[in-house]
Structures are given as C-alpha cells and as structure tokens.
Scaffold this motif. Structure first.
Motif, PDB file in Angstrom:
ATOM      1  N   THR A 139      -6.221  48.056   5.262  1.00 18.73           N
ATOM      2  CA  THR A 139      -6.493  46.732   5.810  1.00 18.73           C
ATOM      3  C   THR A 139      -5.277  45.866   5.519  1.00 18.73           C
ATOM      4  O   THR A 139      -4.886  45.713   4.357  1.00 18.73           O
ATOM      5  N   LEU A 185      -3.784  42.477   5.023  1.00 18.75           N
ATOM      6  CA  LEU A 185      -4.263  41.143   4.641  1.00 18.75           C
ATOM      7  C   LEU A 185      -3.130  40.134   4.697  1.00 18.75           C
ATOM      8  O   LEU A 185      -2.058  40.363   4.158  1.00 18.75           O
ATOM      9  N   LEU A 238     -12.882  43.414   1.165  1.00 19.74           N
ATOM     10  CA  LEU A 238     -12.357  44.507   1.987  1.00 19.74           C
ATOM     11  C   LEU A 238     -13.303  45.701   1.844  1.00 19.74           C
ATOM     12  O   LEU A 238     -13.801  45.971   0.744  1.00 19.74           O
ATOM     13  N   ASN A 239     -13.530  46.383   2.948  1.00 21.65           N
ATOM     14  CA  ASN A 239     -14.507  47.459   2.972  1.00 21.65           C
ATOM     15  C   ASN A 239     -13.864  48.833   3.141  1.00 21.65           C
ATOM     16  O   ASN A 239     -12.869  48.983   3.865  1.00 21.65           O
ATOM     17  N   CYS A 240     -14.476  49.816   2.504  1.00 22.57           N
ATOM     18  CA  CYS A 240     -14.038  51.204   2.594  1.00 22.57           C
ATOM     19  C   CYS A 240     -15.284  52.075   2.660  1.00 22.57           C
ATOM     20  O   CYS A 240     -16.208  51.893   1.850  1.00 22.57           O
ATOM     21  N   GLN A 275     -11.518  52.216   6.877  1.00 20.48           N
ATOM     22  CA  GLN A 275     -11.403  50.851   6.351  1.00 20.48           C
ATOM     23  C   GLN A 275     -11.532  49.853   7.485  1.00 20.48           C
ATOM     24  O   GLN A 275     -10.830  49.945   8.495  1.00 20.48           O
ATOM     25  N   LEU A 295      -6.827  41.284   8.523  1.00 21.54           N
ATOM     26  CA  LEU A 295      -7.627  40.131   8.119  1.00 21.54           C
ATOM     27  C   LEU A 295      -6.678  38.998   7.754  1.00 21.54           C
ATOM     28  O   LEU A 295      -5.700  39.209   7.040  1.00 21.54           O
ATOM     29  N   TRP A 300      -8.144  52.152  -5.291  1.00 21.44           N
ATOM     30  CA  TRP A 300      -7.627  51.112  -4.403  1.00 21.44           C
ATOM     31  C   TRP A 300      -6.149  50.885  -4.725  1.00 21.44           C
ATOM     32  O   TRP A 300      -5.767  50.778  -5.895  1.00 21.44           O
ATOM     33  N   THR A 346      -0.875  45.300   2.538  1.00 18.22           N
ATOM     34  CA  THR A 346      -1.862  46.247   3.062  1.00 18.22           C
ATOM     35  C   THR A 346      -2.589  46.877   1.883  1.00 18.22           C
ATOM     36  O   THR A 346      -1.960  47.296   0.908  1.00 18.22           O
ATOM     37  N   TYR A 347      -3.914  46.923   1.984  1.00 20.25           N
ATOM     38  CA  TYR A 347      -4.743  47.477   0.920  1.00 20.25           C
ATOM     39  C   TYR A 347      -5.338  48.801   1.407  1.00 20.25           C
ATOM     40  O   TYR A 347      -5.957  48.864   2.466  1.00 20.25           O
ATOM     41  N   THR A 387     -16.237  48.441  -1.986  1.00 28.00           N
ATOM     42  CA  THR A 387     -15.696  47.153  -1.573  1.00 28.00           C
ATOM     43  C   THR A 387     -14.673  46.690  -2.604  1.00 28.00           C
ATOM     44  O   THR A 387     -14.806  46.975  -3.801  1.00 28.00           O
TER      45      THR A 387
END
Lengths: 112, 111
Positions: free
Chosen positions: B105, B107, B21-23, B6, B11, B35, B87-88, B74
């Motif tokens: 991530t 956030l 957010l990217n994975c 991730q 961020l 997610w 946190t994701y 995403t």
C-alpha cells in the motif's frame, strides 16, 4: 554492524551476458534469501539457504543459480541474461525462529 | 498456494489522521507475519513481526494485529506524519520458510 550489503547498486547487461550479484551479512545469520521485485509488485523468492552448503529453490528460480560456501556470503548468478530478468534484486538474512528478515539496499538490474 | 493481498493499493491522508492498512492471506497455516516499510528506490525496513501465536505487536505509533482464523492483519498508524509516506508491505512466512509478499500500500501523508 553493516547488516546486509549488496553489490553492485546498479547494472546494465546485454542479452546473453552473465553476472553475479554479491550479498554479504555480518549478523551471523544462518538463513539467507534472494528476492526480485518487479514494478508495482511485491517481492518474489528466488532462492534461499538455511546454512552454509545448503540451498533451495523459491517461487521463481529459473535462470538463476546460487551457492553458499560461507555463513556470510550468498551470491546470486544470472546465466544468459534475458529482458525478463530486468528487476530489482534484494538479499535478506534472518536468524532462526522467529525468522525476522533483514534486507539489503537492493541491486537494480536492466537487461537490454 | 498462499496469496497475500493488500487493500488499498494507495492511500492519501492529511497529517495527524489515524489510519489502518489491511493485509489478507489465503492460507492460515503461517509461521509469522511481518510488516515492512519501503521508501522509493530503497530496501525494506522491518517494522513489526507477529508470530502465529500472538495477536498483536506495538512499536511507537504503530500497532499490528493478526487474526489467523480469518486470514487478516492490520497495521494501525496513529497521528500520521509526512515522514510516514512510503510503501508498506506485509509478508507471511510459512512452515517451509517461504515468505510471500503482498504488492503493498503506497501511503502519502499530506502536510
């Protein structure tokens, strides 16, 4: 529904002690899982079960044991606790496909 | 061995901004992708689950997409709010029911 419950919330163990982390779910899910989460890391699978009487190892099973005598309960046993087992432990459950997992609140364990 | 990454690790955005957010994952043979949101000191809350045959899922201000062939997902959050700070985590489930997580991530949405 209480969902997934875990006890205790916190525990401090001395090196070499043993303990059992309890996990219960009331959603009649067949699948149950134990994970550990170290600081700043994702979760890692310790053990999982696809039904009563059936368990299997995950990514990091060493130092742990599980049993699944009922659909509702999935206890995790630590034998001879070591500092490397200091972590937050999460229990989860899911129904069959699509296997959406529901998590308990976690147990924070410190081994000193 | 499946690896889930991730980016970014953290961020910070002002309130009201749309964000992504990217994975990414290394093995495209997944069963589903989920997610989660994790608040400090708390457990995980499931946000969205995308099955391998699906391209996206939506819930309120959240939209998750899945591109299995490129090993990417995403999570789009529209009109971010301070309450979205958490946190994701993304996680993939493989055929053997093994779930592999990214590191997350973190956030922060500033008022």
């Amino acid at each position: 529904n209480a969902g997934v419950t875990q006890t205790p919330k916190f525990r401090i163990l001395k090196i070499g002690q043993s303990m059992t982390l309890q996990c219960t779910q009331d959603m009649n899910h067949n699948y149950m899982y134990w994970y550990r989460q170290d600081p700043g890391m994702g979760l890692k699978l310790i053990y999982y079960s696809v039904g009563a009487g059936i368990t299997d190892k995950g990514e990091v099973p060493n130092g742990y044991n599980v049993s699944r005598s009922t659909t509702e309960d999935f206890p995790l046993r630590l034998e001879l606790a070591a500092p490397s087992q200091t972590s937050v432990y999460f229990c989860a459950s899911s129904d069959s496909s699509p296997y959406e997992q529901y998590f308990g609140p976690g147990t924070r364990l410190t081994v000193t | 061995k499946q690896e889930v990454t991730q980016i970014p690790a953290a961020l910070s955005v002002p309130e009201g901004e749309n964000l992504v957010l990217n994975c990414s994952f290394t093995d495209s043979a997944i069963y589903n992708l989920q997610w989660f949101r994790q608040d400090p000191g708390k457990g995980l809350t499931s946000l969205l689950l995308i099955q391998s045959s699906q391209r996206e899922q939506t819930s309120g201000r959240l939209n998750a997409s899945l591109d299995k062939s490129s090993g990417r997902s995403t999570l789009y959050i529209a009109a971010s709010q301070p309450g979205d700070s958490a946190t994701y985590l993304c996680a993939v489930v493989e055929g053997n029911n093994d779930m592999r997580f990214g590191a997350g991530t973190r956030l922060t949405v500033k008022p």
